[in-house]
Motif scaffolding. Structure first.
Motif, PDB file in Angstrom:
ATOM      1  N   HIS A 265       0.836   4.134   3.097  1.00  0.00           N
ATOM      2  CA  HIS A 265       0.170   3.159   2.056  1.00  0.00           C
ATOM      3  C   HIS A 265       0.898   3.035   0.659  1.00  0.00           C
ATOM      4  O   HIS A 265       0.940   2.207  -0.093  1.00  0.00           O
ATOM      5  CB  HIS A 265      -1.363   3.280   1.768  1.00  0.00           C
ATOM      6  CG  HIS A 265      -2.203   2.475   2.772  1.00  0.00           C
ATOM      7  ND1 HIS A 265      -2.239   2.946   3.778  1.00  0.00           N
ATOM      8  CD2 HIS A 265      -2.882   1.284   2.571  1.00  0.00           C
ATOM      9  CE1 HIS A 265      -2.863   2.077   4.634  1.00  0.00           C
ATOM     10  NE2 HIS A 265      -3.476   1.089   3.623  1.00  0.00           N
ATOM     11  N   CYS A 300       1.860  -1.607   8.216  1.00  0.00           N
ATOM     12  CA  CYS A 300       0.594  -1.640   7.212  1.00  0.00           C
ATOM     13  C   CYS A 300       0.917  -1.739   5.882  1.00  0.00           C
ATOM     14  O   CYS A 300       1.989  -2.423   5.498  1.00  0.00           O
ATOM     15  CB  CYS A 300      -0.006  -0.038   7.468  1.00  0.00           C
ATOM     16  SG  CYS A 300      -1.138   0.021   8.958  1.00  0.00           S
ATOM     17  N   CYS A 301       0.525  -1.056   4.857  1.00  0.00           N
ATOM     18  CA  CYS A 301       0.444  -1.446   3.436  1.00  0.00           C
ATOM     19  C   CYS A 301       1.721  -1.091   2.707  1.00  0.00           C
ATOM     20  O   CYS A 301       2.055  -1.673   1.891  1.00  0.00           O
ATOM     21  CB  CYS A 301      -0.858  -1.086   2.785  1.00  0.00           C
ATOM     22  SG  CYS A 301      -2.102  -2.433   3.165  1.00  0.00           S
ATOM     23  N   CYS A 339      -4.521   5.333   7.680  1.00  0.00           N
ATOM     24  CA  CYS A 339      -4.173   4.176   8.792  1.00  0.00           C
ATOM     25  C   CYS A 339      -3.162   4.746   9.735  1.00  0.00           C
ATOM     26  O   CYS A 339      -2.472   4.075  10.415  1.00  0.00           O
ATOM     27  CB  CYS A 339      -4.057   3.040   8.191  1.00  0.00           C
ATOM     28  SG  CYS A 339      -5.196   2.320   7.501  1.00  0.00           S
ATOM     29  N   GLY A 450      -7.687  -7.211   5.154  1.00  0.00           N
ATOM     30  CA  GLY A 450      -8.086  -6.432   6.175  1.00  0.00           C
ATOM     31  C   GLY A 450      -7.357  -6.044   7.311  1.00  0.00           C
ATOM     32  O   GLY A 450      -6.348  -6.628   7.519  1.00  0.00           O
ATOM     33  N   CYS A 451      -8.217  -5.446   8.109  1.00  0.00           N
ATOM     34  CA  CYS A 451      -7.243  -4.563   9.211  1.00  0.00           C
ATOM     35  C   CYS A 451      -7.227  -5.333  10.479  1.00  0.00           C
ATOM     36  O   CYS A 451      -7.438  -6.471  10.557  1.00  0.00           O
ATOM     37  CB  CYS A 451      -8.141  -3.119   9.330  1.00  0.00           C
ATOM     38  SG  CYS A 451      -8.931  -2.293   8.002  1.00  0.00           S
ATOM     39  N   CYS A 481      -3.175  -5.864   6.793  1.00  0.00           N
ATOM     40  CA  CYS A 481      -2.724  -6.131   7.789  1.00  0.00           C
ATOM     41  C   CYS A 481      -3.209  -7.601   8.110  1.00  0.00           C
ATOM     42  O   CYS A 481      -2.565  -8.162   9.417  1.00  0.00           O
ATOM     43  CB  CYS A 481      -3.453  -5.234   8.922  1.00  0.00           C
ATOM     44  SG  CYS A 481      -2.783  -3.416   8.756  1.00  0.00           S
ATOM     45  N   CYS A 523      -3.397  -3.537   0.552  1.00  0.00           N
ATOM     46  CA  CYS A 523      -4.871  -3.494   0.143  1.00  0.00           C
ATOM     47  C   CYS A 523      -5.336  -3.050  -1.161  1.00  0.00           C
ATOM     48  O   CYS A 523      -6.303  -3.781  -1.575  1.00  0.00           O
ATOM     49  CB  CYS A 523      -5.706  -2.306   1.101  1.00  0.00           C
ATOM     50  SG  CYS A 523      -5.096  -2.502   2.903  1.00  0.00           S
ATOM     51  N   LYS A 562     -12.215   2.062   3.700  1.00  0.00           N
ATOM     52  CA  LYS A 562     -11.426   1.480   2.466  1.00  0.00           C
ATOM     53  C   LYS A 562     -12.038  -0.177   2.395  1.00  0.00           C
ATOM     54  O   LYS A 562     -12.693  -0.462   1.318  1.00  0.00           O
ATOM     55  CB  LYS A 562     -10.126   1.584   2.430  1.00  0.00           C
ATOM     56  CG  LYS A 562      -9.368   2.726   2.239  1.00  0.00           C
ATOM     57  CD  LYS A 562      -8.062   2.712   2.186  1.00  0.00           C
ATOM     58  CE  LYS A 562      -7.560   2.488   3.726  1.00  0.00           C
ATOM     59  NZ  LYS A 562      -6.001   2.312   3.664  1.00  0.00           N
TER      60      LYS A 562
END
Ligand code: SF4
Ligand code: MSK
Length: 655
Positions: A265, A300-301, A339, A450-451, A481, A523, A562
């Motif tokens: 992240h 991911c982020c 994550c 979101g995921c 995501c 995020c 989160k």
């Protein structure tokens, strides 16, 4: 080892994910989908939120059908137990985002002092704007000194013990009043997290609604505090994103290059890895090792952060982290926080890939650890890139399997760049967007974020929901995501408007050359969506508060704590928010009632739980239409276009 009972298919609509799942099964790699099967049946008490282990008189679990105990040993009811559990989830989510924000503040301070090798203020304009907002004297001040002062003010907000967070003042006045009246105006970021943990200790707060307000207050300290600082100060340090073209999916991995995947992240290290990989000495070293190049890609982020600012390709979203490694072509998987599956360590023994953890907060048993230290950021990054080059040399002729999927997208939208992209440079801020909504070309705006979750078909919820929204002329903004899912499917190309968008939205997209789905970041960058809503209110014509706007939010495949904090701060900011899976509170009637209905009276926003993404989109559109009616807006100019079936992802847009 994978045991998919000979079934090679996983639940995913992404062909690249399917291909790598089949390859993983052949190789015997275990994937999250396999481990999900292995943990069945999952505990229903936990799913419903009716299990408490907050003290050692328990664990206490309450049967929702009245077959066993009606309350815990201490007397806590189902509503108290579920509300406390939820507040703890929200506190963890807030802590995660906010600790990320704190690290960015720390790096800014060090950069200002000249003690952070490789970092400098890239966006003096935003630094100046923030300094003025904080009431600092700016005249003729050296940006380095100003950076230190801004960092001090931000740090103080994390540790604030009384009063209110500074960014609360950015919210529309009516919303600030709602928060005051409900007693949820957050003070310090850290204090709210601590208070939530204290309030949920055994024998403290036992009023379910009051506990939920604590959860909301804590979450607001994330959205209007920790996350907002993370975004704003990252823009100061690393530069504000501008629209940028890039590519996404596992096909960005290039077997002939040194491939480095950054996952997690925080942008602080990944920014330096990008700089190190582009440095002549590292490039030369890679060539000497026989590599064509050094290829950085993200998951991911962390991926979203460097995509937004540098156009660095995305290898995939949350459920693709193991699939990327399974290609055999990744030379280094560099992780920081959040994550990251602990399971990635299984691969360390069977391939040349270097798995490198970097955060002092997150070590992984059996993996190399190269501690990241901002004071020598570039040197740390070069050390890591050097290890990846060594691993490339060790990879030799070993088998690599890389899917071909590699989709084009445009990312890099922010509050500032949406304004200029939509033609606002010479006109008042956000006027073109508000006007398009008022005259019925755009129905409204939805944030879909979101995921991924193994409980649903990977990416399907995001794609179905987003396509349903845009065909109904709802402009979609995305983070996390979810953004990666839609980027991989071709929805973030301007051409997507021609295939999927309703006629009104299509007209707008054509006029300004944008896609109907805009990538606004990671995020923590959900705060960009909050601030875009603030600008829409300020612009005028769409009501006095965020809750008056024809907007909605969603997280169709959420899974993380989160996401709980995000959903709570978004809904408490006045936005109707539709979640795919329900919160673990469904066994608690009072909690359910407040979150799904009651909180609207307090804040103008509430939650909805809907697993079917098309039905979820319909609920959001119904809400947007109701807001349009309340504002007395004209009817939409066009009827929605016919739906396009979700057959082969991205095929239609590329035709
Ligand atoms: Fe049981 Fe109450 Fe202790 Fe929770 S706090 S474990 S409900 S006794
Ligand atoms: S990375 S929190 S899986 S969006 Fe932000 Fe993706 Fe969710 Fe992690």
């Amino acid at each position: 080892m994978a045991d998919r009972d000979g079934k090679k298919k996983i639940r995913s609509v992404d062909p690249a994910a399917q291909q790598m799942a089949e390859h993983s099964a052949e190789k015997g790699y275990s994937l999250a989908w396999d481990r999900y099967e292995a943990v069945q049946p999952q505990c229903e008490f936990g799913t419903l939120g009716l299990c408490c282990k907050n003290c050692l008189l328990g664990p206490c679990r309450i049967d929702p059908f009245g077959e066993g105990a009606e309350c815990g040993v201490c007397g806590a009811t189902v509503d108290v137990i579920a509300a406390r559990n939820l507040a703890r989830h929200a506190a963890v989510g807030t802590a995660a985002h906010s600790d990320h924000g704190r690290d960015v503040v720390h790096t800014l301070r060090l950069a200002g002092r000249g003690e952070a090798e490789g970092y400098e203020v890239k966006n003096e304009k935003k630094l100046l704007k923030l300094a003025e907002e904080f009431g600092l004297k700016t005249d003729g001040k050296d940006p380095a000194l100003l950076a230190q002062e801004v960092a001090e003010v931000a740090s103080a907000d994390f540790g604030r013990q009384e009063g209110r967070l500074r960014f609360v003042g950015r919210a529309p006045k009516p919303l600030q009043k709602k928060w005051e009246d409900a007693g949820v105006t957050p003070s310090g970021v850290d204090a709210e997290v601590v208070r939530a943990l204290h309030a949920t200790h055994m024998g403290v707060d036992s009023d379910p609604k009051h506990i939920l307000k604590t959860a909301i207050k804590t979450s607001l300290a994330d959205g209007w505090g920790g996350s907002m600082y993370a975004t704003d100060l990252s823009d100061v340090l690393f530069g504000a994103p501008e629209p940028v073209r890039a590519t996404a999916n596992l096909g960005v991995i290039r077997p002939e290059a040194v491939n480095i995947i950054v996952h997690g992240h925080e942008p602080t290290l990944s920014e330096m890895i990008v700089a190190a990989a582009q440095s002549p000495d590292m490039k030369k070293k890679a060539e000497e090792a026989g590599a064509e190049d050094i290829q950085i890609a993200g998951i991911c982020c962390t991926a979203n952060e460097i995509l937004m600012r540098h156009g660095i390709p995305i290898a995939g979203n949350f459920l693709q982290q193991e699939l990327a490694v399974a290609t055999g072509a990744v030379d280094a998987m560099v992780v920081d926080v959040q994550c990251v599956f602990p399971n990635i360590s299984q691969y360390a023994s069977c391939m040349s890939t270097r798995f490198i953890s970097t955060s002092p907060k997150a070590h992984f048993e059996g993996l190399e650890h190269v501690q990241f230290d901002e004071s020598r950021g570039l040197a740390t990054a070069k050390d890591i890139v050097g290890r990846a080059i060594e691993a490339f040399g060790e990879r030799g002729d070993s088998e690599t399997v890389v899917p071909k999927e590699n989709e084009q997208l445009v990312a890099g939208y922010t509050v500032e760049s949406i304004f200029s992209t939509l033609g606002g440079r010479y006109r008042p801020l956000f006027r073109p967007l508000n006007k398009a909504i008022m005259d019925g070309r755009i129905r409204g705006v939805a944030g879909v974020v979101g995921c991924n979750t193994v409980k649903m078909t990977h990416d399907e919820g995001h794609l179905k929901m987003v396509r349903e929204l845009i065909r109904n002329d709802v402009l979609v903004v995305q983070t996390g995501c979810s953004a990666i899912a839609c980027g991989k499917a071709g929805l973030m190309k301007p051409e997507a408007a021609e295939v999927y968008a309703g006629e009104g939205l299509r007209e707008v997209c054509r006029a300004v050359g944008i896609a109907p789905v805009l990538h606004v970041g990671s995020c923590v960058d959900n705060t960009r969506i909050l601030l875009a809503c603030v600008e829409m209110v300020k612009e005028g014509g769409l009501g006095d508060d965020i809750s008056d706007l024809p907007v909605a939010g969603a997280a169709p495949e959420w899974m993380s704590e989160k996401a709980i904090a995000i959903a709570l701060y978004v809904a408490a900011s006045g936005i109707y928010t539709c979640l795919g899976d329900s919160f673990p509170i469904m066994g608690a009637p009072k909690v359910r009632e407040y979150l799904l209905e009651g909180m609207e009276e307090d804040f103008g926003g509430k939650l909805a739980f809907e697993r079917d993404p098309v039905r979820g989109a319909a609920l959001m559109i119904e809400h947007i239409n109701a807001k349009r009616d309340a504002l007395g807006l004209d009817d939409m100019k066009h009827d929605p276009v016919a739906p396009v079936e979700l057959d082969k992802v991205g095929e239609k847009v590329n035709a």
